[in-house]
Design a protein around this motif. Structure first.
Motif, PDB file in Angstrom:
ATOM      1  N   ILE A 159       4.839  12.285  -9.671  1.00 38.47           N
ATOM      2  CA  ILE A 159       4.828  13.742  -9.414  1.00 38.47           C
ATOM      3  C   ILE A 159       6.231  14.314  -9.614  1.00 38.47           C
ATOM      4  N   LYS A 160       7.214  13.593  -9.073  1.00 36.60           N
ATOM      5  CA  LYS A 160       8.592  14.091  -9.187  1.00 36.60           C
ATOM      6  C   LYS A 160       9.052  14.123 -10.641  1.00 36.60           C
ATOM      7  N   LYS A 161       8.573  13.152 -11.426  1.00 36.52           N
ATOM      8  CA  LYS A 161       8.940  13.114 -12.846  1.00 36.52           C
ATOM      9  C   LYS A 161       8.384  14.353 -13.557  1.00 36.52           C
ATOM     10  N   ARG A 185       3.198   7.035  -6.964  1.00 38.08           N
ATOM     11  CA  ARG A 185       2.567   8.308  -7.316  1.00 38.08           C
ATOM     12  C   ARG A 185       3.548   9.458  -7.046  1.00 38.08           C
ATOM     13  N   VAL A 186       4.264   9.363  -5.905  1.00 31.49           N
ATOM     14  CA  VAL A 186       5.276  10.394  -5.605  1.00 31.49           C
ATOM     15  C   VAL A 186       6.284  10.442  -6.755  1.00 31.49           C
ATOM     16  N   GLY A 187       6.668   9.255  -7.231  1.00 32.65           N
ATOM     17  CA  GLY A 187       7.618   9.161  -8.349  1.00 32.65           C
ATOM     18  C   GLY A 187       7.087   9.868  -9.590  1.00 32.65           C
ATOM     19  N   ILE A 211      13.365   0.213   3.587  1.00 33.19           N
ATOM     20  CA  ILE A 211      12.085   0.533   2.920  1.00 33.19           C
ATOM     21  C   ILE A 211      12.268   1.731   1.966  1.00 33.19           C
ATOM     22  N   PHE A 212      12.980   2.766   2.439  1.00 34.97           N
ATOM     23  CA  PHE A 212      13.205   3.948   1.584  1.00 34.97           C
ATOM     24  C   PHE A 212      13.991   3.556   0.326  1.00 34.97           C
ATOM     25  N   ALA A 213      14.997   2.661   0.533  1.00 37.77           N
ATOM     26  CA  ALA A 213      15.825   2.259  -0.612  1.00 37.77           C
ATOM     27  C   ALA A 213      14.965   1.564  -1.666  1.00 37.77           C
ATOM     28  N   VAL A 214      14.065   0.693  -1.215  1.00 39.82           N
ATOM     29  CA  VAL A 214      13.165   0.004  -2.150  1.00 39.82           C
ATOM     30  C   VAL A 214      12.248   1.036  -2.816  1.00 39.82           C
ATOM     31  N   ALA A 215      11.750   1.996  -2.019  1.00 39.09           N
ATOM     32  CA  ALA A 215      10.849   3.032  -2.538  1.00 39.09           C
ATOM     33  C   ALA A 215      11.540   3.852  -3.629  1.00 39.09           C
ATOM     34  N   ARG A 216      12.797   4.239  -3.374  1.00 40.97           N
ATOM     35  CA  ARG A 216      13.518   5.059  -4.365  1.00 40.97           C
ATOM     36  C   ARG A 216      13.726   4.289  -5.663  1.00 40.97           C
ATOM     37  N   LYS A 257       0.851  -1.189   0.000  1.00 40.12           N
ATOM     38  CA  LYS A 257       0.000   0.000   0.000  1.00 40.12           C
ATOM     39  C   LYS A 257       0.899   1.255   0.000  1.00 40.12           C
ATOM     40  N   ARG A 258       1.947   1.193   0.844  1.00 40.55           N
ATOM     41  CA  ARG A 258       2.890   2.318   0.927  1.00 40.55           C
ATOM     42  C   ARG A 258       3.573   2.523  -0.424  1.00 40.55           C
ATOM     43  N   MET A 259       3.984   1.409  -1.070  1.00 36.22           N
ATOM     44  CA  MET A 259       4.712   1.512  -2.346  1.00 36.22           C
ATOM     45  C   MET A 259       3.820   2.089  -3.461  1.00 36.22           C
ATOM     46  N   ALA A 289      13.972  15.930  -6.943  1.00 35.58           N
ATOM     47  CA  ALA A 289      14.972  14.892  -6.618  1.00 35.58           C
ATOM     48  C   ALA A 289      14.290  13.698  -5.952  1.00 35.58           C
ATOM     49  N   ILE A 290      14.721  12.502  -6.330  1.00 40.90           N
ATOM     50  CA  ILE A 290      14.134  11.280  -5.759  1.00 40.90           C
ATOM     51  C   ILE A 290      14.601  11.099  -4.301  1.00 40.90           C
ATOM     52  N   TYR A 291      15.905  11.220  -4.104  1.00 39.86           N
ATOM     53  CA  TYR A 291      16.473  10.990  -2.759  1.00 39.86           C
ATOM     54  C   TYR A 291      16.317  12.245  -1.933  1.00 39.86           C
ATOM     55  N   ARG A 292      15.560  12.169  -0.852  1.00 41.44           N
ATOM     56  CA  ARG A 292      15.364  13.312   0.030  1.00 41.44           C
ATOM     57  C   ARG A 292      15.780  12.912   1.440  1.00 41.44           C
ATOM     58  N   PRO A 293      17.090  12.954   1.738  1.00 43.92           N
ATOM     59  CA  PRO A 293      17.579  12.497   3.040  1.00 43.92           C
ATOM     60  C   PRO A 293      16.898  13.198   4.219  1.00 43.92           C
ATOM     61  N   ARG A 326      13.822  14.312   4.414  1.00 40.60           N
ATOM     62  CA  ARG A 326      12.479  13.741   4.607  1.00 40.60           C
ATOM     63  C   ARG A 326      12.602  12.353   5.275  1.00 40.60           C
ATOM     64  N   GLU A 327      13.589  11.580   4.848  1.00 40.78           N
ATOM     65  CA  GLU A 327      13.786  10.247   5.448  1.00 40.78           C
ATOM     66  C   GLU A 327      14.110  10.380   6.939  1.00 40.78           C
ATOM     67  N   LYS A 328      14.972  11.353   7.258  1.00 40.83           N
ATOM     68  CA  LYS A 328      15.364  11.566   8.660  1.00 40.83           C
ATOM     69  C   LYS A 328      14.142  11.982   9.472  1.00 40.83           C
ATOM     70  N   ALA A 329      13.309  12.857   8.883  1.00 41.98           N
ATOM     71  CA  ALA A 329      12.123  13.338   9.602  1.00 41.98           C
ATOM     72  C   ALA A 329      11.171  12.168   9.883  1.00 41.98           C
ATOM     73  N   ILE A 330      11.034  11.253   8.908  1.00 43.22           N
ATOM     74  CA  ILE A 330      10.144  10.094   9.113  1.00 43.22           C
ATOM     75  C   ILE A 330      10.693   9.228  10.261  1.00 43.22           C
ATOM     76  N   ILE A 331      11.992   8.955  10.215  1.00 45.19           N
ATOM     77  CA  ILE A 331      12.587   8.099  11.255  1.00 45.19           C
ATOM     78  C   ILE A 331      12.430   8.749  12.637  1.00 45.19           C
ATOM     79  N   LEU A 377      11.718   2.068  -6.827  1.00 45.92           N
ATOM     80  CA  LEU A 377      10.430   2.030  -7.517  1.00 45.92           C
ATOM     81  C   LEU A 377      10.173   3.346  -8.229  1.00 45.92           C
ATOM     82  N   GLU A 378      10.537   4.447  -7.547  1.00 44.95           N
ATOM     83  CA  GLU A 378      10.324   5.772  -8.147  1.00 44.95           C
ATOM     84  C   GLU A 378      11.171   5.903  -9.405  1.00 44.95           C
ATOM     85  N   LEU A 379      12.428   5.531  -9.299  1.00 45.14           N
ATOM     86  CA  LEU A 379      13.355   5.611 -10.423  1.00 45.14           C
ATOM     87  C   LEU A 379      14.629   4.857 -10.050  1.00 45.14           C
TER      88      LEU A 379
HETATM   89  O1  LIG Z   1       8.744  11.844   0.215  1.00 43.49           O
HETATM   90  C1  LIG Z   1       9.358  11.647  -0.831  1.00 43.49           C
HETATM   91  O2  LIG Z   1       9.897  12.576  -1.478  1.00 43.49           O
HETATM   92  C2  LIG Z   1       9.512  10.283  -1.348  1.00 43.49           C
HETATM   93  O3  LIG Z   1      10.058  10.101  -2.425  1.00 43.49           O
HETATM   94  C3  LIG Z   1       9.089   9.114  -0.518  1.00 43.49           C
HETATM   95  C4  LIG Z   1      10.223   8.520   0.316  1.00 43.49           C
HETATM   96  C5  LIG Z   1       9.577   7.457   1.244  1.00 43.49           C
HETATM   97  O4  LIG Z   1       9.676   6.265   0.938  1.00 43.49           O
HETATM   98  O5  LIG Z   1       8.975   7.860   2.239  1.00 43.49           O
HETATM   99  C6  LIG Z   1      11.218   7.906  -0.607  1.00 43.49           C
HETATM  100  C7  LIG Z   1      12.391   8.522  -0.976  1.00 43.49           C
HETATM  101  C8  LIG Z   1      12.832   9.794  -0.417  1.00 43.49           C
HETATM  102  O6  LIG Z   1      14.196   9.788  -0.150  1.00 43.49           O
HETATM  103  C9  LIG Z   1      12.053  10.195   0.772  1.00 43.49           C
HETATM  104  C10 LIG Z   1      10.889   9.573   1.134  1.00 43.49           C
END
Ligand SMILES: O=C(O)C(=O)C[C@]1(C(=O)O)C=C[C@@H](O)C=C1
Length: 360
Positions: free
Chosen positions: A35-37, A31-33, A79-84, A24-26, A42-46, A48-53, A86-88
């Motif tokens: 939007i970013k396209k 969709r985020v992917g 999980i983030f690595a797999v998500a990224r 469900k998360r993926m 940028a796909i990698y948002r360190p 945002r990842e830190k804020a989630i953790i 999927l995005e690209l």
């Molecule tokens: O929030 C984003 O920008 C996303 O692309 C989603 C997500 C995530 O899995 O939560 C994935 C990659 C980013 O590095 C940060 C967060």
């Protein structure tokens, strides 16, 4: 009390739920992917990842969960690595060979699924990134015992690529060999820093007079020692295993707190977070004049910007004895008080990147 079978049944049900939730998360991530396209984000948002953790860690504390910070971080970074991916799917260049500490560091951020490119020098890692053949690069920048990795700093000074993340990784060295006895060993391979970090071990085991052969990486050392009888390698446990070299001693480094700081490089600027660090290079115009560095640093003090590191480097620009200063400080380049100082010295400062501060 539940039986083992009951427990396993309960675990299976929970795993099923987790799989449904992960998928469900993926879906949302996909969709985020998209939007970013459309927006070129940028796909990698360190940050945002830190804020989630951080959010999950504090929720976990409130709920009295069993997981600690490290566990939550490890699970979600994967999980983030797999998500990224999927995005690209994006390629990551690192200082190899496979099994190097840098490879380990890269995998800790980009997970097992990513497309990795192992390169045999820091310069080729930079070149590959700059040519667009990789989206990210992972290189070491300093070690708690041996200090700064000069080559990384010098290349950063010339590159348009920026530091987008940092990570600290404890370095544990192993002594691995196919020889049956220590006395049979005539050669030891390692990276020069590997020898530097294990001097006491070599002394204590009477190995100081054995030929010490520095090679470009500890993983390369493992490859060579695996090929040659009566030789050994000081390398990571992971590299010894990868190249079929039996480990004789583990954790042989002199300092137990032997940590390497790695940086992740790319071509974008992170958004501001609450916990940023910035790296700059400073070439003071009147570097020879006493007090010029003090005056520069006073501007930071006045704005209450705390430094976490300052290191001088020979400039190599001209024939003379010019110096640069490599400086890390807390905050993001886009913060107002930081802009005030940077603008004042804009002809002297090269911005190397602003990124979320790593856990030491
Ligand atoms: O929030 C984003 O920008 C996303 O692309 C989603 C997500 C995530 O899995 O939560 C994935 C990659 C980013 O590095 C940060 C967060």
């Amino acid at each position: 009390m539940k039986t083992l079978d009951d427990c396993r049944e309960a675990i299976d049900e929970i795993d099923n739920e987790m799989l449904t939730l992960l998928n469900k998360r993926m879906k949302v991530v996909q969709r985020v992917g998209e939007i970013k396209k459309e927006t070129g984000g940028a796909i990698y948002r360190p940050e945002r990842e830190k804020a989630i953790i951080d959010r999950l860690v504090s929720l976990n504390e409130k709920e009295g969960g069993l997981l600690n910070y490290k566990a939550i971080e490890a699970i979600f970074l994967e999980i983030f690595a797999v998500a990224r991916n999927l995005e690209l799917p994006e390629r990551i260049a690192y200082l190899g060979p496979e099994g190097s500490f840098t490879h380990q560091a890269a995998e800790s951020r980009f997970g097992a699924m990513s497309d990795y490119l192992s390169l045999n020098s820091i310069a080729s890692v930079f070149k590959t990134l700059e040519s667009g053949r990789a989206k990210f690069a992972v290189v070491p920048i300093e070690n708690s015992r041996d200090g700064i990795v000069g080559e990384t700093l010098d290349l950063l000074a010339k590159s348009s690529m920026k530091i987008v993340a940092e990570l600290y990784m404890p370095i544990h060295m192993s002594f691995a060999t196919k020889a049956e006895k220590l006395e049979d060993i005539t050669k030891i391979y390692s990276k020069d820093k590997g020898f530097g970090q294990c001097r006491e071990f070599l002394n204590e085991h009477g190995l100081i007079n054995v030929e010490l052969i520095p090679v470009e990486s500890t993983a390369k050392a493992a490859i060579l020692a695996a090929r040659e009888p009566n030789s050994a390698a000081i390398c990571s446990h992971i590299a010894a295993k990868l190249y079929g070299l039996p480990t004789l001693f583990e954790n042989i480094e002199d300092a137990i707190d032997n940590t390497t700081r790695f940086v992740i490089l790319s071509d974008f600027k992170n958004a501001v977070s609450e916990n940023d660090k910035t790296s700059i290079l400073v070439r003071l115009k009147d570097a020879v004049e006493a007090g010029s560095l003090v005056r520069f640093l006073q501007d930071f003090e006045e704005e209450k910007i705390n430094l976490s590191k300052i290191e001088s480097r020979p400039s190599r620009d001209k024939g003379g004895f010019g110096y640069w200063f490599y400086i890390d400080f807390y905050g993001h380049i886009d913060e107002e008080k930081i802009q005030k100082v940077i603008q004042k010295h804009k002809d002297e400062v090269t911005w190397l990147g602003s990124y979320v501060k790593g856990e030491e």
